[in-house]
Structures are given as C-alpha cells and as structure tokens.
Design a protein around this motif. Structure first.
Motif, PDB file in Angstrom:
ATOM      1  N   GLY A 165       0.790  -1.218   0.000  1.00 44.27           N
ATOM      2  CA  GLY A 165       0.000   0.000   0.000  1.00 44.27           C
ATOM      3  C   GLY A 165       0.822   1.267   0.000  1.00 44.27           C
ATOM      4  O   GLY A 165       0.477   2.249  -0.667  1.00 44.27           O
ATOM      5  N   GLN A 166       1.932   1.263   0.718  1.00 47.31           N
ATOM      6  CA  GLN A 166       2.721   2.479   0.883  1.00 47.31           C
ATOM      7  C   GLN A 166       3.718   2.703  -0.251  1.00 47.31           C
ATOM      8  O   GLN A 166       3.993   3.843  -0.632  1.00 47.31           O
ATOM      9  N   HIS A 167       4.256   1.619  -0.806  1.00 45.84           N
ATOM     10  CA  HIS A 167       5.336   1.746  -1.785  1.00 45.84           C
ATOM     11  C   HIS A 167       4.985   1.209  -3.171  1.00 45.84           C
ATOM     12  O   HIS A 167       5.826   1.249  -4.068  1.00 45.84           O
ATOM     13  N   GLY A 168       3.783   0.714  -3.340  1.00 49.70           N
ATOM     14  CA  GLY A 168       3.373   0.234  -4.658  1.00 49.70           C
ATOM     15  C   GLY A 168       3.939  -1.109  -5.053  1.00 49.70           C
ATOM     16  O   GLY A 168       3.892  -1.483  -6.236  1.00 49.70           O
ATOM     17  N   LEU A 169       4.474  -1.868  -4.089  1.00 48.73           N
ATOM     18  CA  LEU A 169       4.948  -3.205  -4.410  1.00 48.73           C
ATOM     19  C   LEU A 169       3.771  -4.136  -4.697  1.00 48.73           C
ATOM     20  O   LEU A 169       2.660  -3.920  -4.212  1.00 48.73           O
ATOM     21  N   THR A 170       4.021  -5.158  -5.483  1.00 45.80           N
ATOM     22  CA  THR A 170       3.092  -6.275  -5.581  1.00 45.80           C
ATOM     23  C   THR A 170       3.620  -7.355  -4.652  1.00 45.80           C
ATOM     24  O   THR A 170       4.728  -7.871  -4.842  1.00 45.80           O
ATOM     25  N   THR A 171       2.866  -7.661  -3.607  1.00 44.30           N
ATOM     26  CA  THR A 171       3.294  -8.660  -2.624  1.00 44.30           C
ATOM     27  C   THR A 171       2.270  -9.783  -2.608  1.00 44.30           C
ATOM     28  O   THR A 171       1.083  -9.555  -2.374  1.00 44.30           O
ATOM     29  N   ILE A 172       2.743 -10.990  -2.857  1.00 40.08           N
ATOM     30  CA  ILE A 172       1.875 -12.163  -2.928  1.00 40.08           C
ATOM     31  C   ILE A 172       2.325 -13.150  -1.863  1.00 40.08           C
ATOM     32  O   ILE A 172       3.436 -13.668  -1.915  1.00 40.08           O
ATOM     33  N   CYS A 173       1.464 -13.391  -0.873  1.00 37.45           N
ATOM     34  CA  CYS A 173       1.770 -14.295   0.227  1.00 37.45           C
ATOM     35  C   CYS A 173       1.154 -15.661  -0.057  1.00 37.45           C
ATOM     36  O   CYS A 173      -0.071 -15.768  -0.204  1.00 37.45           O
ATOM     37  N   LEU A 174       1.987 -16.666  -0.160  1.00 35.39           N
ATOM     38  CA  LEU A 174       1.514 -18.028  -0.355  1.00 35.39           C
ATOM     39  C   LEU A 174       1.406 -18.707   1.000  1.00 35.39           C
ATOM     40  O   LEU A 174       2.323 -18.650   1.809  1.00 35.39           O
ATOM     41  N   ARG A 175       0.273 -19.387   1.232  1.00 30.99           N
ATOM     42  CA  ARG A 175      -0.011 -20.001   2.531  1.00 30.99           C
ATOM     43  C   ARG A 175      -0.122 -21.521   2.403  1.00 30.99           C
ATOM     44  O   ARG A 175      -1.221 -22.084   2.498  1.00 30.99           O
ATOM     45  N   PRO A 176       0.988 -22.206   2.179  1.00 28.45           N
ATOM     46  CA  PRO A 176       0.897 -23.660   2.060  1.00 28.45           C
ATOM     47  C   PRO A 176       0.563 -24.321   3.379  1.00 28.45           C
ATOM     48  O   PRO A 176       0.865 -23.792   4.459  1.00 28.45           O
ATOM     49  N   CYS A 177      -0.039 -25.496   3.282  1.00 30.81           N
ATOM     50  CA  CYS A 177      -0.223 -26.352   4.445  1.00 30.81           C
ATOM     51  C   CYS A 177       1.009 -27.241   4.583  1.00 30.81           C
ATOM     52  O   CYS A 177       2.048 -26.958   3.999  1.00 30.81           O
ATOM     53  N   TYR A 178       0.901 -28.286   5.364  1.00 32.43           N
ATOM     54  CA  TYR A 178       2.006 -29.226   5.599  1.00 32.43           C
ATOM     55  C   TYR A 178       2.606 -29.657   4.259  1.00 32.43           C
ATOM     56  O   TYR A 178       1.916 -30.220   3.409  1.00 32.43           O
ATOM     57  N   VAL A 179       3.893 -29.374   4.046  1.00 30.77           N
ATOM     58  CA  VAL A 179       4.523 -29.621   2.745  1.00 30.77           C
ATOM     59  C   VAL A 179       5.164 -31.006   2.729  1.00 30.77           C
ATOM     60  O   VAL A 179       5.960 -31.352   3.615  1.00 30.77           O
ATOM     61  N   THR A 180       4.822 -31.807   1.723  1.00 35.88           N
ATOM     62  CA  THR A 180       5.390 -33.142   1.567  1.00 35.88           C
ATOM     63  C   THR A 180       6.368 -33.148   0.400  1.00 35.88           C
ATOM     64  O   THR A 180       6.278 -32.332  -0.517  1.00 35.88           O
ATOM     65  N   HIS A 181       7.293 -34.109   0.440  1.00 36.56           N
ATOM     66  CA  HIS A 181       8.342 -34.205  -0.577  1.00 36.56           C
ATOM     67  C   HIS A 181       8.354 -35.611  -1.155  1.00 36.56           C
ATOM     68  O   HIS A 181       8.480 -36.591  -0.412  1.00 36.56           O
ATOM     69  N   PRO A 182       8.217 -35.762  -2.455  1.00 35.49           N
ATOM     70  CA  PRO A 182       8.151 -37.104  -3.053  1.00 35.49           C
ATOM     71  C   PRO A 182       9.442 -37.892  -2.927  1.00 35.49           C
ATOM     72  O   PRO A 182       9.434 -39.109  -3.041  1.00 35.49           O
ATOM     73  N   ASP A 183      10.558 -37.226  -2.677  1.00 39.10           N
ATOM     74  CA  ASP A 183      11.844 -37.911  -2.557  1.00 39.10           C
ATOM     75  C   ASP A 183      12.319 -37.972  -1.109  1.00 39.10           C
ATOM     76  O   ASP A 183      13.512 -37.949  -0.828  1.00 39.10           O
ATOM     77  N   ALA A 184      11.381 -38.081  -0.191  1.00 42.93           N
ATOM     78  CA  ALA A 184      11.719 -38.038   1.236  1.00 42.93           C
ATOM     79  C   ALA A 184      12.221 -39.373   1.776  1.00 42.93           C
ATOM     80  O   ALA A 184      12.443 -39.498   2.977  1.00 42.93           O
ATOM     81  N   GLY A 185      12.392 -40.377   0.913  1.00 44.58           N
ATOM     82  CA  GLY A 185      12.895 -41.664   1.373  1.00 44.58           C
ATOM     83  C   GLY A 185      11.776 -42.675   1.531  1.00 44.58           C
ATOM     84  O   GLY A 185      10.625 -42.436   1.151  1.00 44.58           O
ATOM     85  N   PRO A 186      12.076 -43.855   2.111  1.00 48.01           N
ATOM     86  CA  PRO A 186      11.061 -44.896   2.278  1.00 48.01           C
ATOM     87  C   PRO A 186       9.864 -44.416   3.074  1.00 48.01           C
ATOM     88  O   PRO A 186      10.004 -43.624   4.005  1.00 48.01           O
TER      89      PRO A 186
END
Length: 281
Positions: A165-186
């Motif tokens: 609002g003050q400086h004219g930036l475009t700010t996009i906040c992403l709100r992920p839930c619990y993040v999983t990783h397909p290469d996390a092992g067995p």
C-alpha cells in the motif's frame, strides 16, 4: 509479469532467499528448469546446486540485501525459521519478522516491484493449537495466531500488506499447508503426516513450486494471499465426515473436497494442486 525493467510478461531475473532450505532449494531448482534466470541467498555458504548463483547473506542485513537484489525483477522470500523454538522466540521474531521487513525495504531501495512471500496457513492461527471458526477454512478466515511462529507469519504478511500500500509493491503471500516431498525416502521412515490439529491438509512440494511460478507471472498488483492445499485430506476420508468426527462444533459452510478452500488461488493465480499424498497416513 510486467517488471520495472521492461514490459515482457515473465519471471525475469529472480532472487530466492532461503535457497539452502528444502523449500527454497526446490523453488530455485524449479525456476531454473523453467528457464528463469535465478539466484539464491542464504546464511549458509552452500547453495542448492553448483549451476545456480548463490549469495551468502542474512536477510536482516539491509545493505547486503540491496546488493543481492540489484538487477532482479522479483524476489521469492523463503528465508526464515520454519517452526517454533521454545525459549528462543526472539529468534523467530527477529528472522521471520525483522528479516521480512528488511527484505521489503531492500526491494523498495533496489527497485524490485514483486515479492512472493512464503507464508503459511499458520498465519491464520487455525491449526496447531488453534481451532477454525468455520470449515472449510478460506483466505478470509480471521487471524488468531497464538504461537511465536504463527504470530511471526501473521506479522510478516501484514508487513507485505503495508509495503504494497505504501510503496506500490506487488506482494503475494503463499499459505501452504504441511509440505510433503516425493523424494523423502522410504514411506516407513517418513513423518506420520498432518493430523486433526493440521486439518489433515498437505501440499506436495511440486505443487508449491508451481504456485510460486504462477505468483511470479500472474497479472496482479497490490497485496494478495492464497491458501494452498491438496484436493483431499491426508487420511483420504470424506471431508464432511472428517469435519463431523473431529470438528463437530465447527460450522460447515459448504461442501468441498478439502478442509482448506483454495478457490482464490485457482481464480486469481490459475493454480490447481495436481499431486496426491506421497505417504500412507
């Protein structure tokens, strides 16, 4: 996107903070594979890959951040502490809040007009020790942060709102839930996954990096925030049954495939989660 250094819509040159962390490294790698000119920044001396330029800097170092952002068209801010540190709450506030404010100030000084901030559903305070006021939770859910980590995410989002609002930036906040990783092992060695306190909500890292790419190029201005979750609960159960079993006193507003409503991200970013859970509950 339309950046400060030209009218071509695209990610342009992007700095990813927290580039040595799991989410920052995955984000930088995905952007690089997509042809984006990407560099990373972290307090760690090691970057995500030898072919990606890496800068060692603390996000609270204003001069260092201004220098690192020189020539960038956008910044993806993944740098920060990822959970509560009992007895060290001041560290959480210093890195997550002061660090984000420093980055935003550096972006203004360096002429970077778009900031994608890696926030969290925790900014709302309706997971962990909190309770949702209604289901499915959406981006308009009232903020009730309780822990230091949740408060830090909420305050960082408010800083993004203020700088937009003050400086004219475009700010996009992403709100992920619990993040999983397909290469996390067995599967047997992986964490149990999100439970009732987390609304059984999760997000595959590949869908998260896709959301980052969408946020870098979406024709948006001003402040925006988007919840991100997979289209089904982690336990695979019917969302209405999950709500009845675990949140019997919580109003159920409308049918949905998840306890987290991500329609705003779909409508404004053109984003859809495409990956289901990678570990059995």
């Amino acid at each position: 996107m339309t950046g400060p250094r030209g009218g071509d819509r695209g990610a342009g040159r992007v700095l990813v903070t927290g580039g040595s962390g799991a989410i920052g490294a995955a984000t930088a790698t995905a952007l690089h594979r997509a042809g984006v000119e990407v560099s990373t920044l972290d307090v760690s001396a090691a970057g995500p890959a030898p072919h990606i330029r890496h800068v060692r800097c603390d996000v609270r170092d204003l001069d260092g951040m201004i220098e690192a952002l020189a020539g960038a068209d956008a910044v993806v801010h993944c740098g920060g502490l990822a959970s509560d540190r009992p007895g060290r709450e001041h560290d959480t506030f210093s890195v997550n809040v002061a660090g984000t404010c420093t980055l935003l100030q550096a972006a203004v000084r360096a002429g970077v007009h778009r900031v994608v901030y890696m926030s969290s559903i925790n900014a709302l305070g309706c997971v962990g020790g909190g309770r949702p006021e209604y289901l499915p939770v959406d981006d308009d859910h009232p903020h009730r942060p309780a822990s230091a980590y949740q408060i830090s995410k909420h305050l960082a989002e408010e800083a993004c709102r203020q700088f937009a609002g003050q400086h004219g930036l475009t700010t996009i906040c992403l709100r992920p839930c619990y993040v999983t990783h397909p290469d996390a092992g067995p599967v047997s060695a992986r964490p149990a996954g999100p439970g009732p306190a987390d609304l059984f909500a999760y997000l595959d890292i590949r869908d998260l990096t896709a959301a980052v790419q969408a946020a870098l190029t979406a024709p948006l201005t001003g402040f925006h925030a988007f919840l991100l979750a997979a289209p089904e609960p982690w336990n695979g159960a019917d969302p209405a049954r999950v709500a009845a079993d675990y949140y019997p006193d919580t109003p159920w507003r409308h049918p949905a495939s998840s306890l987290v409503d991500c329609r705003r991200a779909g409508n404004e970013l053109g984003w859809t989660a495409r990956h289901q859970r990678v570990a059995a509950p």
